[in-house]
Design an enzyme around this catalytic site. Structure first.
Site, PDB file in Angstrom:
ATOM      1  N   HIS A   1       1.260  -1.187   0.431  1.00 52.85           N
ATOM      2  CA  HIS A   1       0.320   0.151  -0.066  1.00 52.85           C
ATOM      3  C   HIS A   1       0.815   0.850  -0.180  1.00 52.85           C
ATOM      4  CE1 HIS A   1      -2.471   2.903   1.915  1.00 52.85           C
ATOM      5  NE2 HIS A   1      -3.783   2.397   2.185  1.00 52.85           N
TER       6      HIS A   1
ATOM      7  N   ASP B   1       3.037  -3.961   7.904  1.00 54.97           N
ATOM      8  CA  ASP B   1       1.022  -3.801   8.211  1.00 54.97           C
ATOM      9  C   ASP B   1       0.692  -4.880   7.744  1.00 54.97           C
ATOM     10  OD1 ASP B   1      -0.579  -2.602   6.490  1.00 54.97           O
ATOM     11  OD2 ASP B   1       0.122  -2.264   4.807  1.00 54.97           O
TER      12      ASP B   1
ATOM     13  N   GLN C   1      -4.906  -5.166   7.304  1.00 59.84           N
ATOM     14  CA  GLN C   1      -5.556  -5.928   6.611  1.00 59.84           C
ATOM     15  C   GLN C   1      -5.443  -7.850   7.359  1.00 59.84           C
ATOM     16  OE1 GLN C   1      -7.959  -5.163   4.934  1.00 59.84           O
ATOM     17  NE2 GLN C   1      -6.820  -3.510   3.670  1.00 59.84           N
TER      18      GLN C   1
ATOM     19  N   LYS D   1     -10.436  -0.526  10.340  1.00 58.55           N
ATOM     20  CA  LYS D   1     -10.882  -1.560   9.316  1.00 58.55           C
ATOM     21  C   LYS D   1     -11.229  -3.360  10.101  1.00 58.55           C
ATOM     22  CE  LYS D   1      -7.341  -0.448   6.641  1.00 58.55           C
ATOM     23  NZ  LYS D   1      -8.163  -0.336   4.830  1.00 58.55           N
TER      24      LYS D   1
ATOM     25  N   CYS E   1      -4.665   2.552  -3.168  1.00 57.08           N
ATOM     26  CA  CYS E   1      -3.991   3.070  -2.903  1.00 57.08           C
ATOM     27  C   CYS E   1      -2.374   1.842  -3.121  1.00 57.08           C
ATOM     28  CB  CYS E   1      -3.528   3.134  -1.375  1.00 57.08           C
ATOM     29  SG  CYS E   1      -4.804   4.855  -1.306  1.00 57.08           S
TER      30      CYS E   1
END
Ligand code: PMP
Length: 406
Positions: free
Chosen positions: A121, A198, A201, A224, A361
């Site tokens: 991202h 990261d 997700q 999220k 993104c």
């Protein structure tokens, strides 16, 4: 708890959009919020809104307990060793920028390498680009296999003794790829590099154990994972955070201020300059309670089933290309013939179905896929097979409509 019970906990889902009942398939962008989270925010503002840490009055103490209590919930949720390792940030983006600006600027120099992948991202690309420019370090990209996965052989060949930082998405927001973070962390550590993950997700959808992964930093966002916007977490190993300088200076993060010199508070507060994200953290704590009550194993299994069902249904749609591996997280990114993804999303919206279209993104990944944009349907605990069926029927209709137009 069955899916209908879970759906009933999300008031927003009970509405019509453009004359059709809403099918929300954009949870990878931001998830919906259950009543318990909305009520936690409402209660804070109605009953004990107050600043934290400084006040001795009753409301201030209650707000501090709520804020610090949320930190403990996060600690337990990701299995960090201590709350000193849990820093509240504005979200994943701020967390990654903090690592680059603080750890990166202090520890990297010309000749050093930062390794990331093509599936990142923008939030996990640009902080490293900027760091490379500022320090003279080199930014290197791990190649992807044809199916959008990473091979450990490539990892072994890319990370060298000059690599100081490896930063990578756990779950891709475009391909759904689940990266072997634990194995890659071992390789990074073998070369003396720190591993940054990261987790935007992954954290909402699967059990994450930062001690088991052994990563050095881990970033994620509450919005999220059923929590409010504007709050997230930077996890870092204590012995590393202790040697890092804050990047934001001001109230709350100081111990003592003199005319020309100041000292910082202990971890984690030295990284939380200014009035913290009190309501956000309290809402985040309620989101964690909610997810734990359902169970991360159950959430992961449910989304796996939905993603596999969606892949199966999309394979019946002529001219539909799905990107990413078959073993994937709960999302499908796709294109249909020559129909622009924005047109796909617009026609689906007319049927009350919310999907995302664009570059997500991840422009370098779009380049790698050789497309300018894609459409994406992403699933969460409140979606069911009927949602997938409505989505696929509408997609078929879209395709037929555009084939008649051209
Ligand atoms: N990384 C990934 C993989 C993401 O999907 C996102 C959000 N789309 C981010 C980072 C950035 O998260 P935020 O905007 O909450 O900071």
């Amino acid at each position: 708890m069955n899916i209908q019970d879970i759906r009933d906990m999300f008031p927003i889902l009970n509405q019509e959009v453009n004359g059709n009942s809403l099918v929300y398939l954009d949870s990878a962008a931001t998830s919906q919020k259950p009543t318990s989270v909305i009520e936690a925010l409402d209660q804070y503002y109605r009953q004990y809104n107050s600043n934290v840490h400084r006040g001795v009055h009753t409301l201030g103490t209650k707000a501090t307990d709520g804020y610090e209590g949320a930190r403990e919930k996060v600690r337990k949720f990701i299995n960090a060793r201590s709350t000193e390792e849990v820093i509240f940030t504005r979200g994943t983006t701020t967390a990654l920028n903090t690592v680059a600006a603080s750890y990166g600027r202090a520890n990297l120099a010309e000749g050093d390498e930062i390794v990331i992948t093509y599936m990142e991202h923008h939030s996990n690309i640009i902080p490293w680009q900027q760091l490379a420019k500022a320090t003279g370090a080199t930014l290197k990209y791990l190649p992807l296999q044809e199916d959008g996965t990473i091979s450990l052989e490539d990892v072994e060949n890319t990370i060298t003794d000059n690599t100081k930082i490896v930063s990578m998405v756990y779950v891709s927001n475009v391909l759904g790829t689940i990266n072997p973070i634990k194995e890659i962390t071992k390789i990074a550590h073998k070369h003396g590099a720190v591993m940054v993950v990261d987790g935007a997700q992954s954290t909402p959808h699967m059990k994450v154990d930062v001690q088991d992964l052994d990563c050095d930093f881990y970033a994620f966002s509450a919005h999220k994972m059923c929590g409010p916007t504007g709050v997230g977490v930077l996890y870092g190993k204590k012995h590393i955070l202790e040697h890092m300088e804050p990047v934001e200076f001001g109230g709350e993060m100081i111990d003592f201020v003199d005319l020309y010199e100041s000292t910082w508070k202990e971890l984690p507060w030295k990284f939380e300059g200014g009035t913290p994200i009190i309501a956000g953290a309290i809402g985040f704590g309620a989101a964690i309670d909610f997810l734990e009550e359902i169970g991360l194993d159950k959430i992961e299994a449910h989304e796996h089933t939905l993603a596999q069902y969606a892949l199966h249904r999309l394979s019946e749609v002529d001219g539909c290309t799905v990107y990413g591996p078959s073993k994937r997280a709960g999302l499908v990114t796709f294109n249909v013939n020559d129909v622009h993804p924005h047109d796909v999303a617009t026609v689906l919206d007319a049927d009350g179905i919310a999907v995302r279209a664009g570059h997500h993104c991840a422009q370098p990944l779009m380049k790698w896929l050789n497309v300018s944009a894609t459409a994406r349907a992403s699933f969460y605990i409140y979606n069911n097979e009927e949602d997938v069926d409505r989505f696929v029927s509408s997609l078929i209709k879209t395709k037929e409509y555009f084939s008649n137009v051209f």
